[in-house]
Design a protein around this motif. Sequence first.
Motif: not given
Length: 135
Positions: A124-132, A66-80, A95-100
Amino acid sequence: MELTTPTPTVKGPEKNFTGDVYVNPIKKPAEPSRLIASIVRFTPGARTNWHSHALGQTLYCTDGAGLVVNRDGTVIRLTPGDTVWTPPGEEHWHGAGIDCMMSHIAMLEGTDTGDGATWLEPVTDEQYKQANQNS
């Protein structure tokens, strides 16, 4: 010493989440501790709204990705095994990734008035898509 039996799984409220999210509380605050902890399970595409925590939040990924995202656009990908700290007042979503699916343990300190969370607008769906795309 005290054994706490499992609590029933509840669906995360639609006012705070997009998609299907399921929560199992682990620990509620009990003086003198203010610790709040829950296992949170996100289905593919599910996510929190933007929000912040008065005393910060720690997320420990147990399964999926999944992902953790803050307002400045930093995206951290989470794995176990990954742990992410969001400092007090930092607006973010997770939240979760697109397909998992993705599960994490959410840990935070409560305040005198509750859990200290300030819930904001949906991602928004666009913010979610962009973060992924950026993860």
